[in-house]
Motif scaffolding. Structure first.
Motif, short mmCIF file in Angstrom:
data_model
loop_
_atom_site.label_atom_id
_atom_site.label_comp_id
_atom_site.label_asym_id
_atom_site.label_seq_id
_atom_site.Cartn_x
_atom_site.Cartn_y
_atom_site.Cartn_z
N SER A 170 29.44 28.00 48.04
CA SER A 170 30.61 27.39 48.13
C SER A 170 30.43 26.78 49.61
CB SER A 170 32.09 27.70 48.29
OG SER A 170 32.82 26.89 48.68
N ASN A 171 30.76 25.61 49.26
CA ASN A 171 30.46 24.08 50.02
C ASN A 171 31.23 24.66 51.60
OD1 ASN A 171 28.18 23.32 48.33
ND2 ASN A 171 29.16 21.51 47.77
N THR A 172 32.17 25.15 51.05
CA THR A 172 33.30 25.72 52.81
C THR A 172 33.62 27.29 52.58
OG1 THR A 172 34.69 24.54 50.79
CG2 THR A 172 34.17 23.46 52.50
N ALA A 173 34.43 27.38 53.81
CA ALA A 173 34.69 28.77 53.93
C ALA A 173 36.08 28.91 52.29
CB ALA A 173 35.61 28.96 54.50
N LEU A 174 35.71 30.18 52.10
CA LEU A 174 36.54 30.39 51.09
C LEU A 174 37.86 31.38 51.14
CD1 LEU A 174 34.35 32.47 48.67
CD2 LEU A 174 34.77 30.41 48.67
N GLU A 175 39.16 31.09 50.34
CA GLU A 175 40.52 31.65 50.62
C GLU A 175 41.10 32.57 50.27
OE1 GLU A 175 44.92 29.65 51.00
OE2 GLU A 175 44.13 28.07 52.25
N SER A 176 40.26 32.22 48.82
CA SER A 176 40.85 33.21 47.83
C SER A 176 40.15 32.83 46.58
CB SER A 176 42.31 33.70 47.55
OG SER A 176 42.86 32.26 46.88
N VAL A 177 39.57 34.37 45.71
CA VAL A 177 39.11 34.56 44.64
C VAL A 177 39.81 35.60 44.31
CG1 VAL A 177 37.23 35.38 43.75
CG2 VAL A 177 36.41 33.80 45.80
N GLU A 178 40.70 34.67 42.98
CA GLU A 178 41.22 36.00 42.51
C GLU A 178 41.13 35.75 40.15
OE1 GLU A 178 45.36 34.80 44.43
OE2 GLU A 178 45.18 33.22 42.38
N ILE A 179 40.30 36.97 39.92
CA ILE A 179 40.52 36.66 38.49
C ILE A 179 41.34 37.93 37.44
CG2 ILE A 179 38.58 38.94 36.96
CD1 ILE A 179 36.67 38.72 39.59
N TYR A 180 41.26 36.92 36.57
CA TYR A 180 42.90 37.56 36.14
C TYR A 180 42.47 38.08 34.46
CZ TYR A 180 45.68 34.83 39.36
OH TYR A 180 46.36 34.19 39.66
N SER A 181 42.67 38.47 34.16
CA SER A 181 42.53 39.38 32.58
C SER A 181 43.26 37.66 31.93
CB SER A 181 43.73 40.81 32.04
OG SER A 181 44.43 40.04 31.92
N LEU A 182 42.80 38.37 30.22
CA LEU A 182 43.39 36.97 29.44
C LEU A 182 44.64 37.12 29.45
CD1 LEU A 182 40.14 35.86 26.96
CD2 LEU A 182 40.49 34.81 28.98
N GLN A 183 45.24 38.29 29.70
CA GLN A 183 47.31 38.17 29.65
C GLN A 183 47.17 38.02 30.60
OE1 GLN A 183 44.89 40.61 28.66
NE2 GLN A 183 44.50 40.47 26.76
N GLY A 184 47.13 37.93 31.88
CA GLY A 184 47.05 36.92 32.96
C GLY A 184 47.32 37.67 34.00
N GLN A 185 47.25 38.44 33.64
CA GLN A 185 47.03 40.10 34.94
C GLN A 185 46.44 39.71 36.01
OE1 GLN A 185 46.98 44.18 33.21
NE2 GLN A 185 47.44 44.27 35.65
N ARG A 186 46.38 39.82 37.08
CA ARG A 186 45.68 39.54 38.14
C ARG A 186 45.32 40.76 38.57
NH1 ARG A 186 47.83 36.49 42.98
NH2 ARG A 186 49.22 38.94 43.21
N VAL A 187 43.10 40.92 38.53
CA VAL A 187 43.34 42.42 38.41
C VAL A 187 42.06 42.49 39.68
CG1 VAL A 187 43.20 42.62 35.70
CG2 VAL A 187 41.12 41.02 37.17
N LEU A 188 42.31 41.31 40.38
CA LEU A 188 40.74 41.58 41.52
C LEU A 188 40.89 40.13 42.27
CD1 LEU A 188 37.38 42.67 41.61
CD2 LEU A 188 38.21 40.65 42.81
N THR A 189 41.79 40.62 44.07
CA THR A 189 41.72 39.00 44.61
C THR A 189 40.97 39.68 46.02
OG1 THR A 189 43.52 39.18 44.39
CG2 THR A 189 43.14 38.34 45.92
N THR A 190 40.03 38.66 45.97
CA THR A 190 39.08 38.71 47.45
C THR A 190 38.94 37.23 48.39
OG1 THR A 190 37.35 39.99 48.30
CG2 THR A 190 36.75 38.55 46.13
N ILE A 191 38.36 38.00 49.27
CA ILE A 191 38.22 36.45 50.09
C ILE A 191 36.16 36.23 50.10
CG2 ILE A 191 40.02 35.78 51.20
CD1 ILE A 191 38.84 36.69 53.65
N GLN A 192 35.55 37.58 49.75
CA GLN A 192 34.23 37.81 49.75
C GLN A 192 33.26 36.80 49.17
OE1 GLN A 192 33.00 39.85 51.76
NE2 GLN A 192 35.30 39.94 52.61
#
Length: 177
Positions: free
Chosen positions: A123-145
């Motif tokens: 990213s050109n700028t610092a990350l605030e959040s990265v979220e990965i969702y299943s196709l059912q809409g369930q958030r399965v992972l959250t990070t700022i890495q």
């Protein structure tokens, strides 16, 4: 309470017997019968003073900045004074230009995709959040890495939402092998 010409009156029970006083007392009078004219008339206007509606609300779909106003007209008790109250509303249109959307789309890079274990985000700028969702809409992972271990995710298709500190975001498809 007395009618306008003063020819008829109604008094509360036990109150027309001489001097009396009241404390923390209120009376509410509701009309009965058929009202032939509305108590308040509302009219909505566009910025060119054209009437665009009447009633409690209107629905507008402007494509440019617009100014709308409403006027409420009613007759004061006693029928002698007609009162008009007006208010204005400004609607500001802010379009997201195509180049803004493209800039947000290219401000983030992620690789490899499909991924086995370690996903990299650039990213050109610092990350605030990265979220990965299943196709059912369930958030399965959250990070700022910007390096994400996805080895624990089951094989399949996911959505990844990347947000930077400037609130630019992008959502992309992620394939986990």
């Amino acid at each position: 309470m007395q009618n306008n010409p003063g020819t008829s009156a109604i008094t509360p029970q036990e109150r027309n017997t001489g001097n009396w006083s009241a404390s923390q007392e209120a009376w509410r009078f509701l009309p009965n019968g058929t009202e032939t004219t509305p108590l308040v008339t509302l009219q909505w206007f566009d910025q060119n003073s054209n009437i665009i509606g009447t009633g409690d609300s209107i629905e507008v779909c402007p494509t440019t900045n617009q100014q709308y106003s409403v006027s409420a007209t009613y007759t004061r008790c006693g029928g002698t004074d007609v009162i008009m109250v007006q208010d204005s509303y400004a609607v500001q249109i802010e379009n997201l230009a195509v180049h803004d959307a493209n800039q947000a789309n290219t401000a983030f890079q992620m690789y490899p995709n499909p991924v086995d274990n370690l996903l990299h985000i650039k990213s050109n700028t610092a990350l605030e959040s990265v979220e990965i969702y299943s196709l059912q809409g369930q958030r399965v992972l959250t990070t700022i890495q910007n390096q994400i271990n996805v080895s624990q995710l089951a094989s399949g298709v996911y959505l990844i939402r990347i947000l930077d500190v400037n609130k630019a975001s992008v959502t992309r498809k992620l394939v986990k092998n």
